[in-house]
Motif scaffolding. Sequence first.
Motif, mmCIF file in Angstrom:
data_model
loop_
_atom_site.group_PDB
_atom_site.id
_atom_site.type_symbol
_atom_site.label_atom_id
_atom_site.label_comp_id
_atom_site.label_asym_id
_atom_site.label_seq_id
_atom_site.Cartn_x
_atom_site.Cartn_y
_atom_site.Cartn_z
ATOM 1 N N ILE A 192 0.816 -1.215 0.000
ATOM 2 C CA ILE A 192 0.000 0.000 0.000
ATOM 3 C C ILE A 192 0.846 1.260 0.000
ATOM 4 N N GLU A 193 1.875 1.295 0.815
ATOM 5 C CA GLU A 193 2.685 2.510 0.928
ATOM 6 C C GLU A 193 3.282 2.910 -0.423
ATOM 7 N N ALA A 194 3.849 1.936 -1.131
ATOM 8 C CA ALA A 194 4.455 2.222 -2.437
ATOM 9 C C ALA A 194 3.399 2.666 -3.442
ATOM 10 N N HIS A 230 1.001 6.954 -6.796
ATOM 11 C CA HIS A 230 -0.223 7.530 -7.361
ATOM 12 C C HIS A 230 -0.689 8.780 -6.621
ATOM 13 N N ASP A 231 0.111 9.229 -5.647
ATOM 14 C CA ASP A 231 -0.236 10.423 -4.870
ATOM 15 C C ASP A 231 -1.615 10.288 -4.219
ATOM 16 N N THR A 232 -1.850 9.152 -3.581
ATOM 17 C CA THR A 232 -3.098 8.870 -2.891
ATOM 18 C C THR A 232 -2.814 8.572 -1.423
ATOM 19 N N GLU A 233 -3.887 8.402 -0.651
ATOM 20 C CA GLU A 233 -3.748 8.108 0.779
ATOM 21 C C GLU A 233 -4.666 6.957 1.188
ATOM 22 N N GLY A 236 -10.490 6.671 1.529
ATOM 23 C CA GLY A 236 -10.778 5.477 0.746
ATOM 24 C C GLY A 236 -9.955 4.299 1.206
ATOM 25 N N TYR A 237 -10.240 3.135 0.625
ATOM 26 C CA TYR A 237 -9.557 1.898 1.011
ATOM 27 C C TYR A 237 -8.922 1.257 -0.218
ATOM 28 N N ILE A 238 -7.968 0.363 0.044
ATOM 29 C CA ILE A 238 -7.321 -0.368 -1.037
ATOM 30 C C ILE A 238 -7.049 -1.793 -0.585
ATOM 31 N N VAL A 239 -7.216 -2.734 -1.523
ATOM 32 C CA VAL A 239 -6.921 -4.146 -1.256
ATOM 33 C C VAL A 239 -5.931 -4.623 -2.320
ATOM 34 N N PHE A 267 -4.799 -4.143 -7.684
ATOM 35 C CA PHE A 267 -5.165 -3.236 -6.596
ATOM 36 C C PHE A 267 -6.640 -2.879 -6.726
ATOM 37 N N LEU A 268 -7.409 -3.194 -5.695
ATOM 38 C CA LEU A 268 -8.820 -2.843 -5.661
ATOM 39 C C LEU A 268 -8.957 -1.582 -4.824
ATOM 40 N N THR A 269 -9.302 -0.467 -5.468
ATOM 41 C CA THR A 269 -9.453 0.797 -4.753
ATOM 42 C C THR A 269 -10.932 1.083 -4.521
ATOM 43 N N ILE A 270 -11.238 1.571 -3.330
ATOM 44 C CA ILE A 270 -12.628 1.753 -2.919
ATOM 45 C C ILE A 270 -12.808 3.153 -2.365
#
Length: 331
Positions: free
Chosen positions: A88-90, A95-98, A146-149, A172-175
């Motif tokens: 997740i960190e990478a 992608h400049d996301t959190e 948001g969340y990511i898996v 990567f599943l982004t939610i």
Amino acid sequence: MKNRKNLFYIGMFAICVLGFTACGDDETYDVYGDPYNRVYILDNSKEYKIVQTPISTVSNVDFTWEARCSKKASGDIRVTVAVDNSLIEAYNEEHDTEFEALPVEAVMLENAEMTIPAGEMVVADAVHLKLTDDANVLSTLKSEKGYIVPLRIVSAEGANSQLSTNMLAPSFLTITVTEDNMNHEATQYTGTGTLVADQTGWTATTNGTVQSWYDPIESIFDGNGETYCYISNSSGDLWLDVDMGKPYSFDGIRMMSSSYYGDSGSFSAGMTVSTSDNGTDWKAQGEIESDAEDCVFYAPLTARYIRITVPNAGGWYGASLECGVFNVYAK
């Protein structure tokens, strides 16, 4: 002439001999096929949504992923997939996301151990990820970031198999999470609130053009449907901002078009409703799904400002709004 031909053939033969001799001095290589059956999986990253309402959580998270191998399996191949939150960190940095990790208790991962049957090149039981059915857990998924898996293959075993060296990109599943306080089943208000009787001091502004051959924008607060304004914006989405002068607690908004042609609602599918305490910072309350006279909320909210956004649909006017009456059902 005959001697010249003989000399030519002798010369060509000599060149060939030299060539074979030179080749014989070089190393020779035999090229063999890959001795392993390579197991791989393609990047199938997806975007999903979670919508939180006061009465339920709505989500479209439903993901399947198939592992494959490079040739028909000589026997059963067992393939294992896992959630790897260390990625997740990478991802966020790139992608400049959190995005945050989706809580473990919210994830249902089926067929994390898949099987490619003998004689086949694809799994018989694809991995399946969805959210839990536990409403108590779902109601806590409200991260504004948001969340990511992240999902990846971790192993392949059996039938002389090995993981591919170049086709193992994780998915990567982004939610994204939004809160929706709008009751989409209601097109007319049936609650206990009452329309504000005195709208003195209410004002409205817009980024569109108020057509001069209709009434001015202030006419939407006179309670008379026979006076109405027509607003359009050809260059983008249209918004109508209403300042009620003070905060009101309300659970519905009435917006009617001109009564000249018969009363009808001004709300239409695609419009969004937002509220604000200061006229600058806006909170989305939901999107209108069908034509309606009233926008009804599950729970009362308190705000001074209301913004109605009309999406640009192209054409001559792009986005337009006809409004004869605007009011709220105050509690």
